[in-house]
Design a protein around this motif. Sequence first.
Motif, short mmCIF file in Angstrom:
data_model
loop_
_atom_site.label_atom_id
_atom_site.label_comp_id
_atom_site.label_asym_id
_atom_site.label_seq_id
_atom_site.Cartn_x
_atom_site.Cartn_y
_atom_site.Cartn_z
N ILE A 57 0.89 -1.18 -0.03
CA ILE A 57 -0.02 0.01 -0.06
C ILE A 57 0.88 1.10 0.06
O ILE A 57 1.85 1.41 1.03
N LYS A 58 0.73 2.17 -0.91
CA LYS A 58 1.40 3.33 -0.91
C LYS A 58 0.44 4.48 -1.04
O LYS A 58 -0.27 4.54 -1.39
N GLU A 59 1.01 5.63 0.02
CA GLU A 59 0.20 6.79 -0.08
C GLU A 59 0.36 7.61 -1.13
O GLU A 59 1.50 7.76 -1.75
N ILE A 60 -0.57 8.42 -1.63
CA ILE A 60 -0.62 9.35 -2.88
C ILE A 60 -0.77 10.65 -2.35
O ILE A 60 -1.70 11.00 -1.50
N TYR A 61 0.09 11.63 -2.74
CA TYR A 61 0.18 12.94 -2.13
C TYR A 61 -0.02 13.94 -3.22
O TYR A 61 0.33 13.81 -4.47
N GLN A 62 -0.67 15.10 -3.07
CA GLN A 62 -0.87 16.27 -3.73
C GLN A 62 -0.44 17.43 -2.97
O GLN A 62 -1.15 17.77 -2.04
N ASP A 63 0.64 18.11 -3.23
CA ASP A 63 1.12 19.40 -2.58
C ASP A 63 1.04 19.06 -0.94
O ASP A 63 0.54 19.78 -0.22
N LEU A 64 2.08 18.03 -0.87
CA LEU A 64 2.10 17.57 0.58
C LEU A 64 1.11 16.86 1.23
O LEU A 64 1.13 16.77 2.67
N GLU A 65 -0.11 16.77 0.89
CA GLU A 65 -1.18 16.43 1.56
C GLU A 65 -1.80 14.98 0.91
O GLU A 65 -1.95 14.91 -0.30
N ARG A 66 -1.84 14.22 1.69
CA ARG A 66 -2.15 12.81 1.31
C ARG A 66 -3.72 12.91 0.95
O ARG A 66 -4.71 13.33 1.48
N ILE A 67 -3.91 12.25 -0.40
CA ILE A 67 -5.41 12.24 -0.78
C ILE A 67 -6.11 11.15 -1.20
O ILE A 67 -7.15 10.99 -1.40
N ALA A 68 -5.15 9.95 -1.35
CA ALA A 68 -5.68 8.63 -1.63
C ALA A 68 -4.36 7.56 -1.30
O ALA A 68 -3.50 7.82 -0.98
N TYR A 69 -4.85 6.28 -1.49
CA TYR A 69 -4.01 5.01 -1.43
C TYR A 69 -4.21 4.19 -2.49
O TYR A 69 -5.22 4.17 -3.33
#
Length: 715
Positions: free
Chosen positions: A154-166
């Motif tokens: 499982i990997k975290e997905i970030y947008q502008d240093l904010e976690r948005i999904a996995y």
Amino acid sequence: MSRFRVLSSTLIIFSFIFFVFIINSYFDKKREQKYFYSLMNKKIDFMYNTVVKNSFEEQLFKRANAILSFENEKKIKALLSEDKSTLIDLFSKDYLFLIDNLKGFKSIELYNKDGSSLISFSKTSKIKHESISKSIYNKGFFQLEDKQLVYSYIKEIYQDLERIAYIKLSINPVLLQNRISNLFDTRGYVFIKNDPKKETLTMSNYTFCNYCNFDNKSLEESIMKLDLRNTDIEFDFQDKTYLIINKTIFDQSMKKIGEFIFLSDISNYKKRFLLFMINSIFLFIISSLAIYIVLNGYFKKIFKKLNRARFLLDNTNDAVYVIRLSDGVVLDVNKKACETLAYSRIEFLNKKILDFKKPFNNGISLTWDEEVRKLKEEKYLSIRSIYISKDGKEIPVDANLSYVQSNNEEFMIAVARDITEQLAMENKINKKAYQLQRSQDVISKSVLYTTSDLQGRVTSVSKAFEKLTGYKEDELIGKNHSIFKTPDMTKEFYEQMWRILDNNEQFVGEIKNYAKNKKVYWVKLTIDPLFNKEGEKVGYSSYQENITDKKELEYLSSHDSLTGIKNRGEFKKELRVKIKSNKRYHQKFGLIMIDIDYFKSINDTYGHKIGDDVLVSIASCVKNSLREDDFFARWGGEEFVIIASFAKIEDLEGLVCKLQAAIKELDLLPVPYLTASYGLTLFTEDDDEESIQKRADDALYKAKRNGRNRYEIKL
């Protein structure tokens, strides 16, 4: 007579050892079982770390990064809006690609930032869409899906240093079976838990189960009857003996989900044991006869030499101790050692040197391993210690320790001399020296003296202070001490000084000041608050010690007198520090040796004054081109050396190119132009000071031999 006693004792010991060995052999089977159990556990750990960590986890990590990097903006936008239709269009390509190109690939699953499932791609539709709020992110793990063993990441997905999904990728661990077959010369099976609420383990048909099928139904039934919660299980089956070893499989929550089971055939060990016993008895008879014949002649020669050596050893004036390095046990002593410590030779042979030795004057006590390591490095040590006699008397000694190696055994020869009388004389001398030093300190403090008011304005100075600074007292009265201030002293230094003085405490520090003629001088400064009879603070008194010569000596000892950069001695110190730092923290560094081309012709043509100016210009140019962490020194003559911190060979090449360009632009008139040759190398784990310097020097010599104005690399 002693020779026959030793010979007979040797044969008796040999016989005793043999029979002990025979008896011990009966317990060999248990020891072999433990050995195989330990070996198989190491293999299983190796399999897990190599295949799972280095293959599955790394592969899924890279695949996840690749998926997110392709059409990243579109995917991020769809994830933020949770547009499942768009997500299916975007990620279906990745899923089809992985199905075709990654053996055993199972599924892609996407979750929103709260851990709720968005979409999933799989060959089957039997995927549980569970929340992953309690999962372990950025880490691989085993899990059971529809009674199938899979490996997920499982990997975290970030947008502008904010976690948005996995994103979650899963793969059937089919490669694990192939690796096990290649790594282990054993038969292996896998059990999984059918019911998570129960501890029983049974066979289950799942994708990975082609590895757990038994080729013998009776063997399967025999294993199923065993209690797999125990370890190191031995059981007999069809005239063979097997050793069972199991490795528990955990999921990401460290819950038990199954077992790896391994069978190792140990039947041959029983046969080899019987054959070993027969051969041992025959070998004992032959060996006993051979030993008697060989040792009888050998001991004749040995005892003759030992008697001569013993005579010489016992007639020395110093105590001699022969010590085994492996454990510190005393192997032999001479007559003087026995007289000094009042032990007999037999009593010494039952002791370790640390039993009667301690540090001198409660100094730093090294462990035996540390002392041995230091002796092996330097081969010879001279230390001062305290030896304790049989009656508890402490005897100071100067001991010369020598490292001796013979027949793969290591020894220390300690030659110790009683220094009781010598220490008494040293104490008298030290006492006189201490008294003299105190007198000098009092004189020093009384000579350089000033007082000031609470604002730091001078109220009085001594004659010695006038002579030091060049100011008369009437020139200084009412002036602030800041008139002596140099730009080299930092603002933080004075802030700390006033902070201490404001707390009515004594301040001690070293300060660099200007005299009246702007000549720099250094003093060790001691400032104390002054109080009146009522206890009110009215000012400060300052005692100063002139340490200018000391500071200049420190500078001269570490810097090149011509160029002002660090000298060869400082380079060697820095190199030793870098080598120790590398071996502890693995901080790589490079070494560059520089030689000015045809420098002798410059001296011959333009004179040594111009040659010195060239060296100063080159040193300044190189120094200004280096990073703050790099170290630059003059090696000697027209040679310089650079220690480049945290460097790869590409960094060294880039630095040399930078130096070549900078030197080319120098104005060295009347010298029309100047070039240099460079030798480059990197530090390796096996290097010492000499080896890395020699490689850099060899590379420099090659650069000069190949035409100069170039660099060569030797690794």
